[in-house]
Design a protein around this motif. Structure first.
Motif, PDB file in Angstrom:
ATOM      1  N   SER A 195       7.383  -1.645  -9.508  1.00 10.29           N
ATOM      2  CA  SER A 195       6.629  -2.740  -8.890  1.00 10.29           C
ATOM      3  C   SER A 195       7.460  -3.303  -7.742  1.00 10.29           C
ATOM      4  O   SER A 195       8.055  -4.385  -7.838  1.00 10.29           O
ATOM      5  CB  SER A 195       6.333  -3.826  -9.938  1.00 10.29           C
ATOM      6  OG  SER A 195       5.434  -4.781  -9.422  1.00 10.29           O
ATOM      7  N   SER A 196       7.524  -2.551  -6.648  1.00  9.81           N
ATOM      8  CA  SER A 196       8.373  -2.885  -5.503  1.00  9.81           C
ATOM      9  C   SER A 196       7.642  -3.887  -4.611  1.00  9.81           C
ATOM     10  O   SER A 196       6.919  -3.522  -3.683  1.00  9.81           O
ATOM     11  CB  SER A 196       8.714  -1.608  -4.727  1.00  9.81           C
ATOM     12  OG  SER A 196       9.597  -1.882  -3.674  1.00  9.81           O
ATOM     13  N   ALA A 241      11.816   6.518  -3.814  1.00 10.52           N
ATOM     14  CA  ALA A 241      12.608   6.567  -2.582  1.00 10.52           C
ATOM     15  C   ALA A 241      14.067   6.255  -2.881  1.00 10.52           C
ATOM     16  O   ALA A 241      14.376   5.539  -3.841  1.00 10.52           O
ATOM     17  CB  ALA A 241      12.064   5.567  -1.556  1.00 10.52           C
ATOM     18  N   VAL A 242      14.938   6.796  -2.068  1.00 12.71           N
ATOM     19  CA  VAL A 242      16.347   6.390  -2.021  1.00 12.71           C
ATOM     20  C   VAL A 242      16.604   5.903  -0.599  1.00 12.71           C
ATOM     21  O   VAL A 242      16.528   6.688   0.356  1.00 12.71           O
ATOM     22  CB  VAL A 242      17.304   7.549  -2.373  1.00 12.71           C
ATOM     23  CG1 VAL A 242      18.757   7.089  -2.209  1.00 12.71           C
ATOM     24  CG2 VAL A 242      17.065   8.032  -3.799  1.00 12.71           C
ATOM     25  N   GLU A 297       0.819  -1.211   0.000  1.00 11.23           N
ATOM     26  CA  GLU A 297       0.000   0.000   0.000  1.00 11.23           C
ATOM     27  C   GLU A 297       0.855   1.265   0.000  1.00 11.23           C
ATOM     28  O   GLU A 297       0.460   2.291  -0.561  1.00 11.23           O
ATOM     29  CB  GLU A 297      -0.930  -0.010   1.219  1.00 11.23           C
ATOM     30  CG  GLU A 297      -2.095   0.955   1.117  1.00 11.23           C
ATOM     31  CD  GLU A 297      -3.013   0.668  -0.072  1.00 11.23           C
ATOM     32  OE1 GLU A 297      -3.489   1.661  -0.690  1.00 11.23           O
ATOM     33  OE2 GLU A 297      -3.264  -0.511  -0.382  1.00 11.23           O
ATOM     34  N   SER A 298       2.045   1.200   0.598  1.00 11.56           N
ATOM     35  CA  SER A 298       2.904   2.383   0.625  1.00 11.56           C
ATOM     36  C   SER A 298       3.372   2.768  -0.772  1.00 11.56           C
ATOM     37  O   SER A 298       3.605   3.949  -1.063  1.00 11.56           O
ATOM     38  CB  SER A 298       4.118   2.146   1.534  1.00 11.56           C
ATOM     39  OG  SER A 298       5.041   1.234   0.975  1.00 11.56           O
ATOM     40  N   VAL A 299       3.510   1.771  -1.663  1.00 12.93           N
ATOM     41  CA  VAL A 299       3.907   2.050  -3.046  1.00 12.93           C
ATOM     42  C   VAL A 299       2.764   2.744  -3.789  1.00 12.93           C
ATOM     43  O   VAL A 299       2.961   3.738  -4.489  1.00 12.93           O
ATOM     44  CB  VAL A 299       4.319   0.760  -3.774  1.00 12.93           C
ATOM     45  CG1 VAL A 299       4.745   1.060  -5.210  1.00 12.93           C
ATOM     46  CG2 VAL A 299       5.447   0.042  -3.034  1.00 12.93           C
ATOM     47  N   ILE A 300       1.558   2.219  -3.605  1.00  8.39           N
ATOM     48  CA  ILE A 300       0.388   2.812  -4.261  1.00  8.39           C
ATOM     49  C   ILE A 300       0.171   4.246  -3.787  1.00  8.39           C
ATOM     50  O   ILE A 300      -0.108   5.149  -4.592  1.00  8.39           O
ATOM     51  CB  ILE A 300      -0.869   1.949  -4.007  1.00  8.39           C
ATOM     52  CG1 ILE A 300      -0.677   0.545  -4.598  1.00  8.39           C
ATOM     53  CG2 ILE A 300      -2.107   2.614  -4.609  1.00  8.39           C
ATOM     54  CD1 ILE A 300      -1.768  -0.436  -4.247  1.00  8.39           C
ATOM     55  N   ILE A 345       7.840   2.439   1.395  1.00  8.16           N
ATOM     56  CA  ILE A 345       8.108   3.773   0.871  1.00  8.16           C
ATOM     57  C   ILE A 345       7.842   4.802   1.973  1.00  8.16           C
ATOM     58  O   ILE A 345       6.800   4.770   2.621  1.00  8.16           O
ATOM     59  CB  ILE A 345       7.238   4.081  -0.363  1.00  8.16           C
ATOM     60  CG1 ILE A 345       7.420   3.006  -1.443  1.00  8.16           C
ATOM     61  CG2 ILE A 345       7.559   5.471  -0.917  1.00  8.16           C
ATOM     62  CD1 ILE A 345       8.828   2.881  -1.966  1.00  8.16           C
ATOM     63  N   GLY A 346       8.809   5.688   2.189  1.00 12.98           N
ATOM     64  CA  GLY A 346       8.657   6.690   3.238  1.00 12.98           C
ATOM     65  C   GLY A 346       9.319   6.311   4.543  1.00 12.98           C
ATOM     66  O   GLY A 346       9.435   7.151   5.441  1.00 12.98           O
TER      67      GLY A 346
END
Length: 279
Positions: free
Chosen positions: A271-272, A248-249, A26-29, A210-211
């Motif tokens: 597509s992580s 993200a890095v 969900e964090s990717v979306i 992500i984040g």
């Protein structure tokens, strides 16, 4: 001392591999959505909408997000007070992978490196182990596609290259990758250790949501700085321009030898895919 049966591990791995290839984190979306709001490129906005729709279709139809369902990569934490009955843990994980990629109709992409013969069930998996306190078993899985993996690079910098040398290498790697890893990408960076340790922690960095930042304030600030600079490259979504080259890095570091400064940049496509379970 706690005891579990290896079949429990096998079944859990089977399910998480299928789930990971079908249901995007969900964090990717949410990152797709938030980056779309900031985008100035209409083309990039349109493609981000398509990526969001693709994730929804995959979830509803229980079909893989991408035709490349990757190599199965695991990071496993084993509590030192846990005993496993039946198969050894490596065999149990590989049996779970085999079942997932055959029963789940996922593409079997693993071949022997020289003669290119397919192993027919996507095994063996790549497994990294860590012995920890307690009696639980934590398994993290990622489906690592090779459009992005092929764009990864390693360099033995000189200590005198310092922080600026690290930054330059990260940006140069992303720039040379261009559209090939299907951006927006996630950039995993390993700094320090030895050649093998550096590559390992770069891969581990890709497993974050992500984040989620490094807990070290200096590294966290470096991650934010590099994400801004990567997105200023203008490669954009699918290489068609815009301000969303990376989502993200993520950077991990490890103490190294006084004579060395290893750096690995391991890139992941948009597509992580990764999942975690605790048994």
């Amino acid at each position: 001392m706690r005891t579990i049966d290896s079949k429990l591990i096998e079944n859990a791995v089977r399910d998480m591999c299928v789930d990971g290839c079908v249901n995007l984190d969900e964090s990717v979306i949410e990152s797709f959505k938030s980056n779309k709001e900031k985008e100035t490129s209409d083309i990039a906005k349109n493609i981000l909408d398509i990526l969001i729709e693709n994730a929804q279709i995959a979830k509803e139809t229980k079909k893989p997000l991408c035709q490349d369902t990757g190599m199965a990569v695991f990071f496993v934490k084993i509590g030192q007070n846990l005993h496993i009955e039946g198969d050894n843990i490596t065999d149990a994980i590989n049996k779970g992978v085999s079942r997932a990629y055959t029963e789940g109709h996922l593409r079997k992409s693993v071949v022997t490196p020289i003669d290119r013969k397919n192993t027919k069930d996507n095994t063996p998996a790549i497994i990294h182990y860590d012995i920890v306190d307690g009696e639980n078993l934590e398994i993290e899985y990622a489906a690592k596609g090779f459009g992005s993996e092929n764009m990864s690079r390693m360099k033995m910098l000189k200590p005198s290259d310092g922080l600026e040398g690290i930054k330059e290498f990260i940006l140069d790697t992303v720039y040379k990758a261009g559209p090939n890893p299907c951006p927006p990408i996630v950039v995993g960076v390993g700094i320090g250790g030895t050649v093998d340790k550096c590559a390992q922690i770069a891969k581990k960095a890709l497993f974050r949501e992500i984040g989620e930042h490094n807990s070290d304030e200096f590294i966290k600030n470096l991650e934010e700085e590099m994400l801004e600079k990567v997105n200023e490259l203008g490669i954009g979504v699918q290489g068609l321009g815009g301000s969303t080259t990376a989502l993200a890095v993520n950077i991990e570091s490890f103490p190294t030898h006084i004579a060395g400064l290893p750096v690995v940049v391991n890139i992941n496509c948009h597509s992580s895919r990764h999942k975690k379970i605790v048994l």
